[in-house]
Design a protein around this motif. Sequence first.
Motif, PDB file in Angstrom:
ATOM      1  N   ALA A 111      90.522 -33.330 -30.208  1.00  0.00           N
ATOM      2  CA  ALA A 111      89.127 -33.320 -30.637  1.00  0.00           C
ATOM      3  C   ALA A 111      89.028 -32.908 -32.097  1.00  0.00           C
ATOM      4  CB  ALA A 111      88.313 -32.361 -29.760  1.00  0.00           C
ATOM      5  N   LEU A 112      87.912 -33.281 -32.715  1.00  0.00           N
ATOM      6  CA  LEU A 112      87.669 -32.961 -34.118  1.00  0.00           C
ATOM      7  C   LEU A 112      86.662 -31.819 -34.205  1.00  0.00           C
ATOM      8  CD1 LEU A 112      87.341 -36.621 -35.455  1.00  0.00           C
ATOM      9  CD2 LEU A 112      89.399 -35.202 -35.275  1.00  0.00           C
ATOM     10  N   HIS A 123      84.921 -33.847 -21.947  1.00  0.00           N
ATOM     11  CA  HIS A 123      86.286 -33.304 -21.853  1.00  0.00           C
ATOM     12  C   HIS A 123      86.764 -33.313 -20.401  1.00  0.00           C
ATOM     13  CE1 HIS A 123      86.363 -32.068 -26.029  1.00  0.00           C
ATOM     14  NE2 HIS A 123      85.233 -31.411 -25.880  1.00  0.00           N
ATOM     15  N   VAL A 138      89.845 -42.767 -23.757  1.00  0.00           N
ATOM     16  CA  VAL A 138      88.807 -42.482 -24.748  1.00  0.00           C
ATOM     17  C   VAL A 138      87.453 -42.531 -24.048  1.00  0.00           C
ATOM     18  CG1 VAL A 138      90.150 -43.436 -26.676  1.00  0.00           C
ATOM     19  CG2 VAL A 138      88.521 -44.889 -25.445  1.00  0.00           C
ATOM     20  N   ARG A 145      83.315 -46.873 -28.135  1.00  0.00           N
ATOM     21  CA  ARG A 145      84.282 -45.780 -28.057  1.00  0.00           C
ATOM     22  C   ARG A 145      83.968 -44.677 -29.066  1.00  0.00           C
ATOM     23  NH1 ARG A 145      90.175 -48.886 -27.913  1.00  0.00           N
ATOM     24  NH2 ARG A 145      89.891 -49.952 -25.899  1.00  0.00           N
ATOM     25  N   ASN A 147      85.078 -40.113 -29.870  1.00  0.00           N
ATOM     26  CA  ASN A 147      86.043 -39.015 -29.781  1.00  0.00           C
ATOM     27  C   ASN A 147      85.529 -37.985 -28.792  1.00  0.00           C
ATOM     28  OD1 ASN A 147      88.258 -39.407 -31.811  1.00  0.00           O
ATOM     29  ND2 ASN A 147      86.490 -39.686 -33.158  1.00  0.00           N
ATOM     30  N   PRO A 148      86.429 -37.187 -28.218  1.00  0.00           N
ATOM     31  CA  PRO A 148      87.869 -37.052 -28.463  1.00  0.00           C
ATOM     32  C   PRO A 148      88.710 -38.117 -27.755  1.00  0.00           C
ATOM     33  CG  PRO A 148      87.130 -35.410 -26.882  1.00  0.00           C
ATOM     34  CD  PRO A 148      85.908 -36.163 -27.293  1.00  0.00           C
ATOM     35  N   VAL A 149      90.025 -38.037 -27.969  1.00  0.00           N
ATOM     36  CA  VAL A 149      90.964 -38.982 -27.381  1.00  0.00           C
ATOM     37  C   VAL A 149      92.007 -38.192 -26.590  1.00  0.00           C
ATOM     38  CG1 VAL A 149      92.633 -40.818 -27.843  1.00  0.00           C
ATOM     39  CG2 VAL A 149      90.610 -40.566 -29.301  1.00  0.00           C
ATOM     40  N   ARG A 169      95.105 -43.463 -34.519  1.00  0.00           N
ATOM     41  CA  ARG A 169      94.499 -44.780 -34.354  1.00  0.00           C
ATOM     42  C   ARG A 169      95.548 -45.867 -34.104  1.00  0.00           C
ATOM     43  NH1 ARG A 169      90.751 -45.895 -39.144  1.00  0.00           N
ATOM     44  NH2 ARG A 169      90.076 -43.826 -38.494  1.00  0.00           N
ATOM     45  N   ILE A 187      79.735 -38.061 -28.704  1.00  0.00           N
ATOM     46  CA  ILE A 187      81.067 -38.606 -29.013  1.00  0.00           C
ATOM     47  C   ILE A 187      81.046 -39.461 -30.270  1.00  0.00           C
ATOM     48  CG2 ILE A 187      81.670 -38.566 -26.567  1.00  0.00           C
ATOM     49  CD1 ILE A 187      81.601 -41.688 -26.673  1.00  0.00           C
ATOM     50  N   HIS A 188      79.843 -39.797 -30.754  1.00  0.00           N
ATOM     51  CA  HIS A 188      79.702 -40.608 -31.973  1.00  0.00           C
ATOM     52  C   HIS A 188      79.142 -39.798 -33.139  1.00  0.00           C
ATOM     53  CE1 HIS A 188      79.090 -44.171 -28.999  1.00  0.00           C
ATOM     54  NE2 HIS A 188      80.373 -43.979 -29.261  1.00  0.00           N
ATOM     55  N   ASP A 190      79.383 -36.862 -35.845  1.00  0.00           N
ATOM     56  CA  ASP A 190      80.152 -35.843 -36.561  1.00  0.00           C
ATOM     57  C   ASP A 190      79.314 -35.296 -37.708  1.00  0.00           C
ATOM     58  OD1 ASP A 190      80.217 -37.986 -38.252  1.00  0.00           O
ATOM     59  OD2 ASP A 190      82.378 -38.050 -38.483  1.00  0.00           O
TER      60      ASP A 190
END
Length: 200
Positions: A111-112, A123, A138, A145, A147-149, A169, A187-188, A190
């Motif tokens: 995760a970021l 999660h 994902v 799609r 994040n996280p992955v 990636r 998830i989209h 940031d």
Amino acid sequence: MNSVMHSTSKSFRGLLLAAGKGTRFDPAGTGNKLLAPLPGSDDVVAVAAARAMLQVLPVLAVVSDVDSELGRRLADAGCELVGCDDADTGMSASLMCGIRQAQDAAGWIIALADMPYVQAATHRGLLAALKDGVQIAVPAYLGQRGNPVAFGRSHLDGLLALSGDRGARALLQQFPVNEIPVNDPGIHRDIDTRADLEAR
């Protein structure tokens, strides 16, 4: 590389990438977006991101300096820490620092730290996929799609061989990816700029 609390767990691990500079947020370099207060929350950006993961699995946070304010806040929240001295060379460096520290895990959710709106349920869905034997998963919201992955252990060598600023990636392009539908617009979302903090 400096680190604390070496992990030998065979369980699944969360990796929170929190070593970046975030120059778009503050071009002068004096403010760290990961320490910015999150509107409507008692937490800063990175800690909010960490708490969602910590509800689901143990988290290793990759930071540039474990003794920094960011490191202390993440440790106080319950994260294990690892310091990444070469984080400036790209996201792959941070990712590899985390994988090396947690390489005995059965798999990883990556995760970021600048994505504080990802829900714990996301999660949880990724962890369930890993436990079912999925090797790359994902989340997908409204067919897109994000994040996280999550990666299973079969991708350990590939993760340790990454380079540059594209993170993992390349692996997503080379191998089958299992999409996990989620009801999570986070998830989209940031935090790249100060305006992102105020967006609804």
